[in-house]
Design an enzyme around this catalytic site. Structure first.
Site, mmCIF file in Angstrom:
data_model
loop_
_atom_site.group_PDB
_atom_site.id
_atom_site.type_symbol
_atom_site.label_atom_id
_atom_site.label_comp_id
_atom_site.label_asym_id
_atom_site.label_seq_id
_atom_site.Cartn_x
_atom_site.Cartn_y
_atom_site.Cartn_z
ATOM 1 N N TYR B 439 -41.464 85.323 6.132
ATOM 2 C CA TYR B 439 -40.675 84.226 5.546
ATOM 3 C C TYR B 439 -40.473 84.365 4.029
ATOM 4 O O TYR B 439 -41.063 85.204 3.410
ATOM 5 C CB TYR B 439 -41.174 82.846 5.963
ATOM 6 C CG TYR B 439 -42.545 82.343 5.607
ATOM 7 C CD1 TYR B 439 -43.364 82.929 4.676
ATOM 8 C CD2 TYR B 439 -43.018 81.189 6.249
ATOM 9 C CE1 TYR B 439 -44.606 82.384 4.380
ATOM 10 C CE2 TYR B 439 -44.257 80.649 5.963
ATOM 11 C CZ TYR B 439 -45.040 81.248 5.018
ATOM 12 O OH TYR B 439 -46.253 80.725 4.744
ATOM 13 N N GLU B 440 -39.571 83.570 3.506
ATOM 14 C CA GLU B 440 -39.131 83.693 2.098
ATOM 15 C C GLU B 440 -38.540 85.072 1.821
ATOM 16 O O GLU B 440 -38.698 85.616 0.733
ATOM 17 C CB GLU B 440 -40.298 83.423 1.132
ATOM 18 C CG GLU B 440 -40.888 82.046 1.212
ATOM 19 C CD GLU B 440 -39.847 80.958 0.997
ATOM 20 O OE1 GLU B 440 -38.825 81.231 0.361
ATOM 21 O OE2 GLU B 440 -40.062 79.860 1.504
#
Lengths: 598, 598
Positions: B439-440
């Site tokens: 994620y990110e």
């Protein structure tokens, strides 16, 4: 994602790279011709895709459930098991006199890959039964064999291995389960009392009975590992022609990270009646027969899950449209390019591919050696096969599961956020793969087995069975200009492995901690080097086939082999240099850190 | 296992290795003295151990539940959240004028480590709120700030980032959510319609309202990434002094591998009223403010979970009695030795330790630079801080999560079969850690950010902010005989990084696929080299402290630092050689494989 059996590559590894056709020349295996094996694999491939993979994800979600001593396997497992049992799959490698199909272990190994890739949890029930069969086959009396083998062969009874106790895991010398001879029993039974944990397939609803092979201690047994005996203890015993409870009950099941469809049980033995298998106090030897076969199968699991992850990742990478290729749109008619155009995605896919196919080759080599070790008419060939398989077993178990886990993770990474959700199946492969580094002896224990037992065995005889043919191959091909790009890096890695081996032999004699500190890195160096040899050999075969006029799909297949071999040499093998460097630093950076400072 | 806040090592990284005391000299941060920070960390350490860790495992088991649009967080989360909210922890780094404690980001980063190590799922709710606060702080109008910041600061409202759509993940240019100005609204509102997925903390029961920061497209927006704008959309909007539904509802939550206590939501926006944040069509710039901060925090998560795994593994390795040391019994009075005596177990523990402490040092460096970049009175210092933080952000995000995951797995491996069961908590750390690589922005995207954007920015200015001080350190210490064992290998790795950088700059200009093929390995080489520099610097500080007469626990602490630095240089840094070799092979082995052959 859909899993398809890699039939073409199995044929390559077993019949083009190695001489699988020689199986049919072994006494007893005359029927195991390439054609027959091909049709066996085709059939199992269908079952894997159509029956086993569809219940893999649902089996993970539902898991096994425990109630009042009974274990219920997930929805669909019983039906799938019945299908395999009725098809004779459980007894694929069992002796015809017990009703088995009498196929070589090699065929079982190939079939096992398909089973594990499509549904590892399910495959374990059959694997354990095969393991119990093997232990009895090698060590039990004819009477015990006659009693248990036909049932294990037809799969109406299942098997287990009961080793671990809460205080005795890696160190089986601490086993405290007791076995006391029953004097008034004509059949030589023993009364068994104790508790075993981490028993895979210890209890389930797939078969009418379960046969436990269990390590226990006789009343007069010496302390430690030399006082362990092996017993066979059925869950239900036959009395007056009926099956009655034998005091072997499931106390609970573990909640685990993965392989949730496979039950991991606490089994309590409460005055259970069992029978000695093999000699008293020589239980470890008998258990090792089972464990060695099991370890190779675990190595196959690493390769199988890597292949399943590869196939899933390739499908995702082809379908997922995001962004554009770095050099400009490759599919300008689409809203975005599929992510397979990106170097970093291809890096992950090629790593998985190079590992999977390399592991299949290494497995093929070991599997064939095992069959020759057991069935060759030539006693020397038997010893040779056994030596090489003994050496390669810890490498296959640990290297193929460490990298198998790494590859499953790469597969998940290709799928990004979708890979992290249950829906896509990739995260299950990661969770399932993780146990393979731990069970059947953690990979650290495999490394100690390699450096502590296998390297020095018979003054290095096992090792020479590997070093000699590998060295001969490199020397023979040293002048082959077309192969140079493969031979040069592989030979260099082989040189490192030889130097590290010499260093280990010398230092390990002085201080066993030197061997212990190097063990895991050495095992990996061994694995990377063995793969380098196999990829160089693969390149040679591919070049020859192309030179001989391979065309169409075959030509594409061999071209892909050459590309993958190149990828392996250039992008994966460099790790061997770092491992060599790490090995040579010795015990000090590890052992001089004060224990209390951790 | 029990997690304890690493207060001593935090003090070392932030105040001995780097100049954390300089924070209190920055305008506005006068109160952030070392003493105050120490007491903040002590207090959070207690909460982490006593409140957050106890609900980590139960939160994983229970997970979030979804019903009729509502999400229930696991038992105990609400109480823990209220405790933190009432203690002012949510607004730790928020401005005093909105009711925040006005602490530097650095302090938030340290606190974040403790939160994540004890309960990553829980920590995410606060992290997202902080992220939304930061985006508004940098880009929103005063009116919007006045409306939302006080609530976000006190934690009575929470925040989210709504980026991804089913067809738009990495490629946010494909976002299709629409925002249309509402002509008759005096407050300049927009009507938002669309569906966002993978929204962390998108819906939950911890706060009375949730503020979504969402990417959407205006009617006249250009196609692609240049037509994205950012809006703030509350779940409930204020009307006549009351909170009423605003058409932003949760459609479902994902079933994930880990961070099960953190809700991952599908959020449907159905004529929701929102407000533009920043300029029209410049939404990506605004979102990057949020993402950069978030990426550093994700890097901290990697370090935090590694520390939690390390602590758990050390406890297990001390308590688990199995077998004997290779050189003979070390604890002959016990039935067996604890497994911590084994080189291979120590190898795993020391790897975890060297990574965790190295990552803490790298994080400290970046965190301090960020505070200087925002708060320094000297404009040049501000630019310098921003340059270095920009460069290090992708390295910290990707390297610390790739290795953090590896370390969590080592921790689990130390615990063997027990590590695979839910009961021990280690497998949860592995599952939770796995998302941090995704994620990110996946770690592959971080690598592209590093080689594609950061290296070349302002003709290499970002890079020089790193290369110059590192080079100066090595040159200054080159003649220091006592440091040589650390400087020599670190300097060598640094040379490799310089050569690889030059090669990349040259090749990447010719063909961006060269940069893409090398990106992930280059990022890792950067990470290993940065750690080498930090461990060399650590060794210098430790030697100086010991020479200056450090005694007792302090002396032991610095001695352990020297041992760990040695371990890092000898056993982990050699990987940089393999990475260098791999980078230099270029795009060919990756790109020449035919796409259809996968």
């Amino acid at each position: 994602m859909e899993y398809k059996a890699p039939l073409r590559d199995l044929r390559f590894a077993y019949y083009e790279l190695f001489d699988g056709a020689s199986l049919a020349e072994l006494p007893g295996y005359e029927e195991a011709t390439p054609d027959l094996v091909e049709s066996v694999l085709e059939e199992m491939g269908k079952i894997a895709t159509e029956v086993l993979q569809p219940i893999n994800s649902t089996g993970d979600e539902e898991g096994c459930t425990f109630k009042d001593g009974d274990v219920k396997t997930p929805e669909g497992f019983k039906e799938a098991y019945d299908l395999l049992r009725e098809g004779g799959w459980v007894g694929l490698s069992c002796r015809p006199e017990y009703g088995g199909m009498g196929m070589p272990h090699t065929v079982n190994m190939m079939v096992s890959e398909l089973l594990c890739a499509s549904n590892l949890s399910f495959a374990m029930y059959i694997g354990l039964t095969n393991g119990a069969y093997a232990a009895l086959d090698h060590h039990a009396t004819d009477e015990l064999k006659d009693r248990f083998q036909p049932k294990l062969t037809e799969g109406s009874w299942a098997g287990t291995m009961c080793l671990t106790e809460p205080q005795a895991g890696t160190d089986l010398g601490l086993v405290s389960t007791k076995a006391v001879p029953i004097e008034d029993r004509a059949d030589g039974g023993y009364r068994i009392n104790g508790t075993k944990i981490f028993v895979s397939a210890g209890e389930h609803d797939l078969t009418e009975n379960i046969i436990h092979l269990i390590l226990a201690r006789l009343p007069d047994a010496p302390e430690g590992i030399k006082g362990i005996s092996m017993f066979v203890v059925p869950k239900l015993r036959e009395e007056d022609g009926k099956l009655v409870p034998n005091g072997a009950t499931c106390g609970s099941i573990e909640h685990k990270m993965g392989i949730k469809g496979s039950s991991t049980c606490v089994i309590n033995f409460d005055d259970s009646i069992g029978y000695l298998v093999g000699e008293a106090n020589k239980g470890m030897r008998a258990m090792f027969t089972m464990m060695n076969a099991a370890r190779l199968h675990v190595g196959v699991q690493g390769l199988a899950l890597s292949d399943a992850a590869y196939q899933g990742a390739v499908q995702f990478a082809r379908e997922r449209l995001q962004g554009r290729a770095l050099t400009g749109a490759k599919y300008p008619d689409q809203e975005a390019d599929p992510i397979i155009v990106h170097p970093d995605v291809r890096r992950m896919l090629l790593s998985m591919r190079a590992f999977t196919e390399g592991a299949r080759a290494l497995t093929a080599w070991a599997a064939l050696e095992i069959d020759h070790s057991e069935a060759s008419a030539d006693p020397e060939r038997r010893v040779e096969g056994d030596d090489l398989a003994s050496l390669l077993t810890p490498v296959i178990k640990a290297f193929q599961t460490d990298l198998g886990f790494e590859m499953a993770n790469l597969g998940m990474q290709v799928c990004g956020g979708y890979g992290y959700t249950h829906e896509y199946g990739m995260e299950q492969l990661v969770r399932d793969a993780r146990i393979t580094q731990i069970y059947e002896g953690t990979n650290g224990i495999q490394a100690l087995d390699l450096v502590g037992r296998k390297l020095g065995a018979h003054f290095g005889r096992y090792l020479r069975r590997f070093f000699h043919p590998v060295n001969a191959f490199f020397e023979a091909e040293a002048g082959n200009a077309e192969l140079e790009e493969f031979i040069a890096p592989a030979y260099k890695a082989f040189g490192r492995l030889q130097r590290a081996t010499a260093w280990l032999a010398e230092q390990g004699m002085k201080n066993p901690e030197e061997a212990g500190a190097a063990a895991s890195d050495y095992l990996h160096l061994f694995g990377y080097t063995a793969f380098a040899y196999l990829w160089a050999k693969t390149a040679k075969v591919a070049q020859e086939k192309l030179a001989a006029g391979a065309s169409g799909d075959d030509a594409k297949f061999y071209e892909a082999k050459l590309h993958t071999a190149r990828y392996y040499m250039q992008r994966m093998l460099p790790k061997s240099g770092a491992l060599f460097g790490t090995i040579m630093t010795g015990r000090k950076p590890i052992m001089e850190f004060p224990e209390e400072a951790f």
